[in-house]
Design a protein around this motif. Structure first.
Motif, PDB file in Angstrom:
ATOM      1  N   GLY A  24     -23.800   8.597  18.422  1.00 56.12           N
ATOM      2  CA  GLY A  24     -22.498   7.920  18.393  1.00 56.12           C
ATOM      3  C   GLY A  24     -22.525   6.515  18.967  1.00 56.12           C
ATOM      4  N   PHE A  25     -23.639   6.098  19.559  1.00 55.29           N
ATOM      5  CA  PHE A  25     -23.657   4.814  20.267  1.00 55.29           C
ATOM      6  C   PHE A  25     -23.728   3.588  19.355  1.00 55.29           C
ATOM      7  CE2 PHE A  25     -25.563   6.967  24.213  1.00 55.29           C
ATOM      8  CZ  PHE A  25     -24.319   7.042  24.815  1.00 55.29           C
ATOM      9  N   CYS A  26     -24.473   3.693  18.261  1.00 55.96           N
ATOM     10  CA  CYS A  26     -24.746   2.475  17.469  1.00 55.96           C
ATOM     11  C   CYS A  26     -25.190   2.854  16.061  1.00 55.96           C
ATOM     12  CB  CYS A  26     -25.850   1.663  18.153  1.00 55.96           C
ATOM     13  SG  CYS A  26     -27.447   2.483  18.106  1.00 55.96           S
ATOM     14  N   ALA A  27     -25.623   1.836  15.299  1.00 57.75           N
ATOM     15  CA  ALA A  27     -26.042   2.084  13.911  1.00 57.75           C
ATOM     16  C   ALA A  27     -27.482   2.584  13.822  1.00 57.75           C
ATOM     17  CB  ALA A  27     -25.908   0.799  13.109  1.00 57.75           C
ATOM     18  N   VAL A  28     -28.265   2.408  14.894  1.00 62.73           N
ATOM     19  CA  VAL A  28     -29.688   2.765  14.815  1.00 62.73           C
ATOM     20  C   VAL A  28     -29.872   4.267  14.575  1.00 62.73           C
ATOM     21  CG1 VAL A  28     -31.854   2.881  16.132  1.00 62.73           C
ATOM     22  CG2 VAL A  28     -30.415   0.839  16.277  1.00 62.73           C
ATOM     23  N   PHE A  29     -29.139   5.079  15.315  1.00 54.48           N
ATOM     24  CA  PHE A  29     -29.382   6.527  15.220  1.00 54.48           C
ATOM     25  C   PHE A  29     -28.941   7.116  13.877  1.00 54.48           C
ATOM     26  CE2 PHE A  29     -29.566   5.453  19.671  1.00 54.48           C
ATOM     27  CZ  PHE A  29     -30.771   6.055  20.034  1.00 54.48           C
ATOM     28  N   HIS A  51     -28.888  -3.429  19.033  1.00 61.55           N
ATOM     29  CA  HIS A  51     -28.185  -4.543  19.687  1.00 61.55           C
ATOM     30  C   HIS A  51     -28.445  -4.569  21.198  1.00 61.55           C
ATOM     31  CE1 HIS A  51     -26.267  -4.839  15.847  1.00 61.55           C
ATOM     32  NE2 HIS A  51     -25.333  -5.692  16.242  1.00 61.55           N
ATOM     33  N   ASN A  52     -29.408  -3.745  21.628  1.00 63.65           N
ATOM     34  CA  ASN A  52     -29.839  -3.785  23.031  1.00 63.65           C
ATOM     35  C   ASN A  52     -28.700  -3.468  24.008  1.00 63.65           C
ATOM     36  OD1 ASN A  52     -31.861  -4.120  24.912  1.00 63.65           O
ATOM     37  ND2 ASN A  52     -31.419  -6.275  25.226  1.00 63.65           N
ATOM     38  N   CYS A  53     -27.849  -2.509  23.643  1.00 64.81           N
ATOM     39  CA  CYS A  53     -26.717  -2.192  24.529  1.00 64.81           C
ATOM     40  C   CYS A  53     -27.151  -1.335  25.718  1.00 64.81           C
ATOM     41  CB  CYS A  53     -25.615  -1.489  23.745  1.00 64.81           C
ATOM     42  SG  CYS A  53     -25.976   0.240  23.376  1.00 64.81           S
ATOM     43  N   ARG A  54     -28.295  -0.692  25.607  1.00 66.09           N
ATOM     44  CA  ARG A  54     -28.930   0.098  26.672  1.00 66.09           C
ATOM     45  C   ARG A  54     -28.265   1.461  26.933  1.00 66.09           C
ATOM     46  NH1 ARG A  54     -30.522  -3.886  31.461  1.00 66.09           N
ATOM     47  NH2 ARG A  54     -32.029  -5.131  30.361  1.00 66.09           N
ATOM     48  N   ASP A  55     -27.250   1.805  26.132  1.00 62.38           N
ATOM     49  CA  ASP A  55     -26.564   3.081  26.365  1.00 62.38           C
ATOM     50  C   ASP A  55     -27.519   4.260  26.229  1.00 62.38           C
ATOM     51  OD1 ASP A  55     -24.425   1.443  26.589  1.00 62.38           O
ATOM     52  OD2 ASP A  55     -23.334   2.179  24.838  1.00 62.38           O
ATOM     53  N   CYS A  56     -28.439   4.154  25.237  1.00 57.90           N
ATOM     54  CA  CYS A  56     -29.342   5.277  24.993  1.00 57.90           C
ATOM     55  C   CYS A  56     -30.393   5.411  26.100  1.00 57.90           C
ATOM     56  CB  CYS A  56     -30.014   5.152  23.630  1.00 57.90           C
ATOM     57  SG  CYS A  56     -31.002   3.657  23.479  1.00 57.90           S
ATOM     58  N   TYR A  57     -30.611   4.368  26.873  1.00 59.04           N
ATOM     59  CA  TYR A  57     -31.595   4.456  27.967  1.00 59.04           C
ATOM     60  C   TYR A  57     -31.025   5.289  29.116  1.00 59.04           C
ATOM     61  CZ  TYR A  57     -34.602   3.140  31.849  1.00 59.04           C
ATOM     62  OH  TYR A  57     -35.446   3.179  32.921  1.00 59.04           O
TER      63      TYR A  57
HETATM   64  S1  SF4 Z   1     -30.043   0.127  23.005  1.00 63.51           S
HETATM   65 FE1  SF4 Z   1     -30.009   2.187  22.106  1.00 63.51          FE
HETATM   66  S2  SF4 Z   1     -27.831   2.697  21.819  1.00 63.51           S
HETATM   67 FE2  SF4 Z   1     -27.974   0.480  22.174  1.00 63.51          FE
HETATM   68  S3  SF4 Z   1     -28.080  -0.448  20.149  1.00 63.51           S
HETATM   69 FE3  SF4 Z   1     -30.204  -0.133  20.812  1.00 63.51          FE
HETATM   70  S4  SF4 Z   1     -30.789   1.869  20.024  1.00 63.51           S
HETATM   71 FE4  SF4 Z   1     -28.550   1.739  19.928  1.00 63.51          FE
END
Ligand code: SF4
Ligand code: SF4
Length: 366
Positions: A24-29, A51-57
Motif C-alpha cells: 500500500g505504500f507506493c507504486a513499486v510493490f 520515490h525513496n520514501c523509506r516507509d518500507c525500510y
Molecule cells: S522507499 Fe520503499 S515504500 Fe518508499 S517508494 Fe521506495 S520502495 Fe516504495
C-alpha cells in the motif's frame, strides 16, 4: 552495470514478492507483484519508480539487524545511480556520476570565477561596480550576446542530452515507440508528478527524516518543484518581453517576469532550505552513501541560485548589482552544465517509470 547491485536488487524484490506487506505504500510493490521473476530491465524500472520514501525500510521485519538485512530504499537508490550512469549521453560522461558532488561544486565554482574574470576583463572595474538602472541595465554589465548566445547553445545541448537519456531508459526498460505515444499513460504520470503522489506513503507520508511518518518531505518537494517551474515560466516570459516586445530587463516589480520569478525564488529557497535541514537530521541507514553528496550539492546549488536571484532583484538599483548578476549567472551556468549529469535527471527517469507503470496498470485493469 555492476552485477552485485542487480543481484542484491533481485534478492530484495524476490523476498518482498513473497511477503507483500508494503504493497500500500507506493507504486513499486504493485508493479513488483505483476512479476514472478525479475529481469535486469525490470529491476532498473522498479528502481526509478521508487520515490525513496523509506516507509518500507521501517515497516520491514527483515531489515537489519535481521539476517536477511533487507534495505529496499538503499538498494533502489544504489541501482538508480547505476542507471543514471548507464543512460547518460554522451555515454563518455557516465564517469561524471562518480564523485558527482565534488565535480558539480568544482564546475559551479569555476563558472562563477570564469564569468567574473571575463566580465572584469572585457567590461572593466567601473562598469562592474557602477550603478546601472533603466531598460537594458543588466546588458551594460554583461552584454546581450555574451548572456544569450552561450545559454541558448547550452540549453539546446542540455535538452538533447536529457532526451537521449530518457530515450535510452525507455528502450532499456522494454518500452516501445508506440507505447511512448500512450497519452492516457502520460496524463496519469503527469497527474502523479503534479501531486507527488508516491511521496504520500499511502496517506501517511514518508518516514523522513526518521522513523516517524510525516508529510514534510512531500510539501518541501512541492515547493522545490513548483518554485522551479515558476522560475522557468519567469525566464520564458522575460525572453518573450525582450525578443518579441523589445522590452529588455530589468522589469518593474508588478510585471509578470518579476512576480513569477519572486514567487518561484521564494518557494525554491524555502523548499531547498527545508530539505537541506532535514538531510542533516536524517537517519543514514536507508540512504545510499554514494548518492549523499550528489543530492546535497544539487540542493545547495538550487538554494544559492534562488538566493542570488532574489538578492539581485532587491539590490538591482545599487552598485552591488554587477557583482550579484555575475555570481547569479555563474550559479545558473553551473546548474545548466551539470543538469544532465547530476541529481536533476532523477525527475526525467522517474517520469519514464511512471508512464510505464500507468501503461502496465491500465493493461492489468482491462
Ligand atoms: S522507499 Fe520503499 S515504500 Fe518508499 S517508494 Fe521506495 S520502495 Fe516504495
Ligand atoms: S520491505 Fe520487508 S515488509 Fe516490506 S514487502 Fe519487503 S520484505 Fe515485506
Amino acid at each position: 552495470m555492476s552485477s552485485t547491485i542487480l543481484k542484491e536488487a533481485d534478492r530484495v524484490m524476490t523476498i518482498c514478492n513473497a511477503c507483500r506487506y508494503c504493497e500500500g505504500f507506493c507504486a513499486v510493490f504493485p508493479a513488483m507483484e505483476l512479476r514472478r521473476t525479475f529481469s535486469d530491465e525490470d529491476l532498473k524500472y522498479l528502481a526509478n519508480l521508487c520515490h525513496n520514501c523509506r516507509d518500507c525500510y521501517y515497516a520491514c521485519q527483515y531489515a537489519p539487524p535481521h539476517t536477511f538485512a533487507l534495505n529496499v530504499p538503499r538498494t533502489m537508490a544504489e541501482l538508480r545511480l547505476e542507471t543514471y550512469r548507464e543512460y547518460s549521453w554522451p555515454h563518455a560522461m557516465k564517469s561524471f556520476f562518480q564523485n558527482n558532488g565534488l565535480l558539480v561544486a568544482l564546475i559551479t565554482a569555476l563558472s562563477v570565477v570564469t564569468v567574473s574574470l571575463l566580465t572584469l576583463l572585457f567590461q572593466g572595474h567601473d562598469v562592474v561596480f557602477g550603478t546601472h538602472t533603466g531598460a537594458g541595465a543588466f546588458y551594460r554589465v554583461i552584454p546581450y550576446a555574451a548572456m544569450v548566445v552561450p545559454f541558448m547553445a547550452l540549453a539546446i545541448f542540455v535538452l538533447i542530452s536529457l532526451w537521449k537519456g530518457f530515450a535510452t531508459q525507455w528502450r532499456t526498460v522494454g518500452g516501445t515507440p508506440q507505447e511512448l505515444k500512450h497519452w492516457p499513460a502520460h496524463r496519469q504520470a503527469i497527474w502523479d508528478v503534479l501531486r507527488l503522489k508516491y511521496l504520500d506513503g499511502g496517506g501517511y507520508g514518508c518516514n523522513y527524516p526518521d522513523d516517524r511518518f510525516s508529510m514534510i518531505r512531500r510539501y518541501l518537494h512541492h515547493a522545490v518543484f513548483y518554485g522551479f517551474m515558476l522560475c522557468l515560466a519567469s525566464t520564458t516570459v522575460a525572453f518573450g518581453y525582450d525578443h518579441l516586445l523589445h522590452r529588455p530587463a530589468p522589469y518593474p516589480f508588478w510585471s509578470w517576469p518579476v512576480l513569477l520569478g519572486t514567487l518561484g525564488g521564494l518557494a525554491l529557497l524555502a523548499g531547498t532550505g527545508g530539505l537541506l535541514y532535514l538531510k542533516r537530521q536524517m537517519d543514514r541507514d536507508p540512504a545510499a552513501p554514494e548518492t549523499l553528496d550528489m543530492d546535497m550539492v544539487f540542493t545547495v546549488l538550487l538554494f544559492l541560485t534562488s538566493l542570488t536571484g532574489l538578492l539581485l532583484l532587491c539590490l538591482r538599483a545599487t552598485p552591488l548589482m554587477g557583482t550579484l548578476l555575475i555570481v547569479h549567472i555563474g550559479f545558473v551556468l553551473g546548474l545548466f552544465i551539470s543538469m544532465p549529469y547530476g541529481k536533476f535527471v532523477h525527475g526525467f527517469y522517474r517520469y519514464g517509470a511512471l508512464v510505464k507503470n500507468a501503461i502496465e496498470q491500465a493493461r492489468e485493469n482491462n
